[in-house]
Design a protein around this motif. Structure first.
Motif, PDB file in Angstrom:
ATOM      1  N   ASN A 364       0.807  -1.221   0.000  1.00  0.00           N
ATOM      2  CA  ASN A 364       0.000   0.000   0.000  1.00  0.00           C
ATOM      3  C   ASN A 364       0.839   1.270   0.000  1.00  0.00           C
ATOM      4  OD1 ASN A 364      -2.462  -1.277  -0.155  1.00  0.00           O
ATOM      5  ND2 ASN A 364      -2.708  -1.445   2.066  1.00  0.00           N
ATOM      6  N   ARG A 368       0.526   4.185  -2.895  1.00  0.00           N
ATOM      7  CA  ARG A 368       0.305   5.618  -2.662  1.00  0.00           C
ATOM      8  C   ARG A 368       1.375   6.457  -3.358  1.00  0.00           C
ATOM      9  NH1 ARG A 368      -0.398   3.730   2.759  1.00  0.00           N
ATOM     10  NH2 ARG A 368      -2.607   3.442   3.244  1.00  0.00           N
ATOM     11  N   ASP A 372       0.617   9.100  -6.325  1.00  0.00           N
ATOM     12  CA  ASP A 372       0.987  10.501  -6.079  1.00  0.00           C
ATOM     13  C   ASP A 372       2.001  11.024  -7.088  1.00  0.00           C
ATOM     14  OD1 ASP A 372      -0.712  10.596  -3.923  1.00  0.00           O
ATOM     15  OD2 ASP A 372       0.846  10.246  -2.410  1.00  0.00           O
TER      16      ASP A 372
END
Length: 419
Positions: A364, A368, A372
């Motif tokens: 995870n 992210r 991003d």
């Protein structure tokens, strides 16, 4: 082996082309060669064998013999002997005296001095190594076993041609190969036939491509699909679709590292949210030669190599340092070895090969970062913090264990830069 070489040289002297062809193949098999190169030049034709990834010159013969040698090998490979203007591909199937079943994949190429011939040797009867015998250990081994056990998603192996990607995928399929699952492979070509797998070979000449085979294969009720290579946008698109609809897809792709594979997939037009939703893990790999155990000896470490090794130790994650017993990279004793050369290894100092592996698990935190828009460097730092070992770091671990040499590692892996 010297006896076979003597017989080959005698066949050349006697202009006995059928015996030449037989002893070329036989000697190559005895030397554990992966490829035979027959290369015409202006005044000679040289024969070279690729052994443990490195070409070694074996013998030469006069150019006047080359047309007959070419014709002989073309007949054995079911190629057109009267066609020498364009490249051709063929295949020879032989069984050695000790029962080995071999496939020789023959490729001809017109050159200014005649046709060059390369024959790739595939031992059909060889056993597929387990993951740990390939050089995959500890964190890398646990991530691969974990991510191929998922019911869906994509597991990719990456590296240059001849870096062992397909062997790694076969080792994974051996783990998954049970009577409860339907496993399909789409390959070019089928290198090793495995009981329990439905293996299919692509034929680009009749538009049977990886993408077409994969799309068609999804109608065969598969649980797991292995695609020989992701070369284009269509193949990666169908792979993503397959992963999203509940299939596990294993494949190879050509990139330089695990992290750069993400950039390559992005450049193929796959959006970041689909990458993070489908990729389970990425395995980057290279092959290096093992030090010959018959002539192994300790070697004095040069300052340049020591600086590289100490910086690689410094940048390792805590788990990798603990695994190697490194408490302080600045003072940790470094012993390196090499092979001085002996008859067993043909005076090369090396015998067989082992893999260097960089395995990135998609967790995870990485998802992210990718969503991003993080840079490759930021993603790599996050992956190392999560447990990933870079190719260089895995290589340094194998140097410290006395398995290979700094020269081998730094031929295939880039040294980390001080940031």
């Amino acid at each position: 082996m010297q006896n076979k070489l003597d017989k080959l040289q005698n066949a050349i002297i006697e202009n006995d082309v059928p015996q030449m062809a037989a002893y070329i193949v036989s000697h190559a098999v005895d030397m554990r060669s992966s490829d035979i190169h027959i290369e015409p030049a202006e005044y000679t034709v040289r024969i070279r064998f690729r052994v443990d990834g490195v070409l070694r010159q074996i013998v030469e013969y006069p150019p006047n013999l080359h047309p007959a040698v070419t014709s002989r090998l073309k007949i054995m490979s079911n190629l057109k002997i009267d066609e020498n203007r364009i490249p051709q591909d063929g295949r020879i199937q032989i069984t050695t005296k000790d029962g080995k079943e071999l496939d020789l994949r023959t490729s001809t190429l017109p050159t200014v001095y005649g046709e060059k011939i390369v024959m790739r040797i595939q031992d059909r009867s060889r056993e597929i190594p387990t993951l740990d015998k390939l050089g995959i250990e500890n964190y890398n081994l646990s991530v691969i076993k974990k991510t191929i056990a998922y019911p869906n998603g994509i597991v990719l192996t990456t590296g240059p041609t001849g870096s062992g990607k397909t062997t790694t995928l076969y080792a994974c399929l051996n783990i998954l190969n049970t009577s409860e699952v339907n496993i399909m492979t789409i390959e070019d070509p089928v290198e090793i036939q495995i009981d329990g797998l439905n293996q299919s070979q692509v034929y680009p000449a009749i538009d049977y491509s990886f993408a077409f085979g994969l799309r068609t294969g999804l109608r065969q009720d598969p649980d797991i699909i292995m695609v020989g290579e992701i070369r284009d946008k269509e193949t990666i698109n169908v792979s993503v679709e397959a992963a999203l609809t509940g299939h596990l897809v294993l494949s190879t792709i050509h990139t330089n590292s695990a992290v750069s594979t993400l950039t390559r997939i992005l450049n193929m037009g796959i959006p970041t949210f689909l990458i993070t939703a489908t990729i389970n893990s990425i395995i980057s790999q290279r092959l290096v030669r093992r030090i010959c155990e018959h002539c192994k000896e300790e070697l004095t470490l040069g300052s340049d190599a020591e600086n590289k090794i100490r910086y690689a130790m410094k940048t390792m994650n805590t788990n990798k340092k603990t695994e190697l017993g490194i408490t302080d990279p600045e003072t940790h004793p470094i012993k390196i070895y090499h092979g001085k050369g002996c008859p067993e290894c043909g005076d090369t100092g090396y015998m067989n090969r082992i893999g260097l592996y960089e395995v990135m698990e998609m967790d995870n935190k990485l998802r992210r970062k990718i969503l991003d828009g993080a840079t490759e460097l930021e993603i790599e730092e996050a992956a190392i913090a999560a447990g990933m070992t870079t190719l260089e770091q895995d290589g340094v671990g194998k140097i410290l264990q006395g398995i290979t040499t700094p020269e081998e590692v730094y031929t295939v892996a880039r040294a980390a830069e001080d940031q």
